[in-house]
Motif scaffolding. Structure first.
Motif, PDB file in Angstrom:
ATOM      1  N   ARG A 178      40.749  48.995  49.486  1.00 35.28           N
ATOM      2  CA  ARG A 178      41.212  47.776  48.808  1.00 35.28           C
ATOM      3  C   ARG A 178      42.272  48.125  47.781  1.00 35.28           C
ATOM      4  NH1 ARG A 178      36.548  43.475  47.239  1.00 35.28           N
ATOM      5  NH2 ARG A 178      36.458  42.501  49.280  1.00 35.28           N
ATOM      6  N   THR A 179      43.160  47.187  47.530  1.00 38.24           N
ATOM      7  CA  THR A 179      44.172  47.398  46.496  1.00 38.24           C
ATOM      8  C   THR A 179      43.548  47.161  45.123  1.00 38.24           C
ATOM      9  OG1 THR A 179      44.886  45.095  46.444  1.00 38.24           O
ATOM     10  CG2 THR A 179      45.990  46.554  48.044  1.00 38.24           C
ATOM     11  N   THR A 180      44.264  47.598  44.109  1.00 37.90           N
ATOM     12  CA  THR A 180      43.804  47.377  42.740  1.00 37.90           C
ATOM     13  C   THR A 180      43.632  45.891  42.474  1.00 37.90           C
ATOM     14  OG1 THR A 180      44.932  49.375  42.003  1.00 37.90           O
ATOM     15  CG2 THR A 180      44.362  47.765  40.314  1.00 37.90           C
ATOM     16  N   ARG A 181      44.582  45.114  42.932  1.00 34.41           N
ATOM     17  CA  ARG A 181      44.537  43.663  42.717  1.00 34.41           C
ATOM     18  C   ARG A 181      43.332  43.037  43.420  1.00 34.41           C
ATOM     19  NH1 ARG A 181      49.905  40.250  42.676  1.00 34.41           N
ATOM     20  NH2 ARG A 181      50.147  41.776  41.031  1.00 34.41           N
ATOM     21  N   LEU A 212      38.032  41.020  37.023  1.00 31.05           N
ATOM     22  CA  LEU A 212      38.677  41.836  35.997  1.00 31.05           C
ATOM     23  C   LEU A 212      40.182  41.767  36.191  1.00 31.05           C
ATOM     24  CD1 LEU A 212      36.464  45.044  36.346  1.00 31.05           C
ATOM     25  CD2 LEU A 212      36.313  43.329  34.541  1.00 31.05           C
ATOM     26  N   SER A 213      40.910  42.237  35.193  1.00 31.06           N
ATOM     27  CA  SER A 213      42.357  42.319  35.365  1.00 31.06           C
ATOM     28  C   SER A 213      42.688  43.618  36.104  1.00 31.06           C
ATOM     29  CB  SER A 213      43.075  42.296  34.017  1.00 31.06           C
ATOM     30  OG  SER A 213      43.043  43.562  33.413  1.00 31.06           O
ATOM     31  N   PRO A 214      43.794  43.643  36.832  1.00 34.29           N
ATOM     32  CA  PRO A 214      44.199  44.886  37.505  1.00 34.29           C
ATOM     33  C   PRO A 214      44.388  46.045  36.530  1.00 34.29           C
ATOM     34  CG  PRO A 214      45.406  43.045  38.422  1.00 34.29           C
ATOM     35  CD  PRO A 214      44.653  42.517  37.228  1.00 34.29           C
ATOM     36  N   LYS A 215      44.859  45.761  35.325  1.00 38.83           N
ATOM     37  CA  LYS A 215      45.037  46.811  34.317  1.00 38.83           C
ATOM     38  C   LYS A 215      43.702  47.437  33.927  1.00 38.83           C
ATOM     39  CE  LYS A 215      49.434  46.851  33.563  1.00 38.83           C
ATOM     40  NZ  LYS A 215      50.226  48.025  33.891  1.00 38.83           N
ATOM     41  N   THR A 216      42.647  46.638  33.863  1.00 41.58           N
ATOM     42  CA  THR A 216      41.323  47.161  33.544  1.00 41.58           C
ATOM     43  C   THR A 216      40.849  48.096  34.648  1.00 41.58           C
ATOM     44  OG1 THR A 216      40.792  45.185  32.270  1.00 41.58           O
ATOM     45  CG2 THR A 216      38.927  46.528  33.025  1.00 41.58           C
ATOM     46  N   GLU A 260      42.761  49.788  36.728  1.00 39.36           N
ATOM     47  CA  GLU A 260      43.583  50.997  36.655  1.00 39.36           C
ATOM     48  C   GLU A 260      43.125  51.913  35.525  1.00 39.36           C
ATOM     49  OE1 GLU A 260      47.559  49.544  36.280  1.00 39.36           O
ATOM     50  OE2 GLU A 260      47.607  48.850  38.372  1.00 39.36           O
ATOM     51  N   TYR A 261      42.765  51.347  34.394  1.00 41.50           N
ATOM     52  CA  TYR A 261      42.280  52.123  33.245  1.00 41.50           C
ATOM     53  C   TYR A 261      41.036  52.924  33.634  1.00 41.50           C
ATOM     54  CZ  TYR A 261      40.015  53.100  28.788  1.00 41.50           C
ATOM     55  OH  TYR A 261      39.381  53.725  27.742  1.00 41.50           O
ATOM     56  N   HIS A 262      40.083  52.253  34.232  1.00 44.46           N
ATOM     57  CA  HIS A 262      38.841  52.926  34.602  1.00 44.46           C
ATOM     58  C   HIS A 262      39.073  53.914  35.741  1.00 44.46           C
ATOM     59  CE1 HIS A 262      36.248  50.834  31.844  1.00 44.46           C
ATOM     60  NE2 HIS A 262      36.792  49.679  32.215  1.00 44.46           N
ATOM     61  N   LEU A 263      39.944  53.580  36.660  1.00 43.74           N
ATOM     62  CA  LEU A 263      40.252  54.478  37.768  1.00 43.74           C
ATOM     63  C   LEU A 263      40.866  55.776  37.253  1.00 43.74           C
ATOM     64  CD1 LEU A 263      40.248  54.847  40.823  1.00 43.74           C
ATOM     65  CD2 LEU A 263      42.495  53.748  40.870  1.00 43.74           C
ATOM     66  N   ARG A 264      41.753  55.681  36.256  1.00 43.69           N
ATOM     67  CA  ARG A 264      42.340  56.883  35.655  1.00 43.69           C
ATOM     68  C   ARG A 264      41.270  57.809  35.105  1.00 43.69           C
ATOM     69  NH1 ARG A 264      46.280  53.715  33.611  1.00 43.69           N
ATOM     70  NH2 ARG A 264      45.218  53.476  31.631  1.00 43.69           N
TER      71      ARG A 264
END
Length: 49
Positions: free
Chosen positions: A6-9, A17-21, A23-27
């Motif tokens: 699945r994509t981040t979006r 959640l927001s995509p930025k959230t 991405e933050y946790h994925l990092r």
């Protein structure tokens, strides 16, 4: 979800959640597991089928 392709979006929408959230946790997951891509992440996670 991300390891399954699945994509981040898409993952963000499914989790309300927001995509930025996401991405933050994925990092942070990448750092903790020492991986640098989603494909590598998928190989490090247990099979959920």
């Amino acid at each position: 979800m991300l390891a399954a392709g699945r994509t981040t979006r898409e993952a963000a929408a499914a989790l309300f959640l927001s995509p930025k959230t996401v991405e933050y946790h994925l990092r942070h997951v990448y750092q903790k597991l020492g991986v640098s891509s989603r494909a590598e992440l998928a190989t490090r996670l247990p099979d959920r089928t």
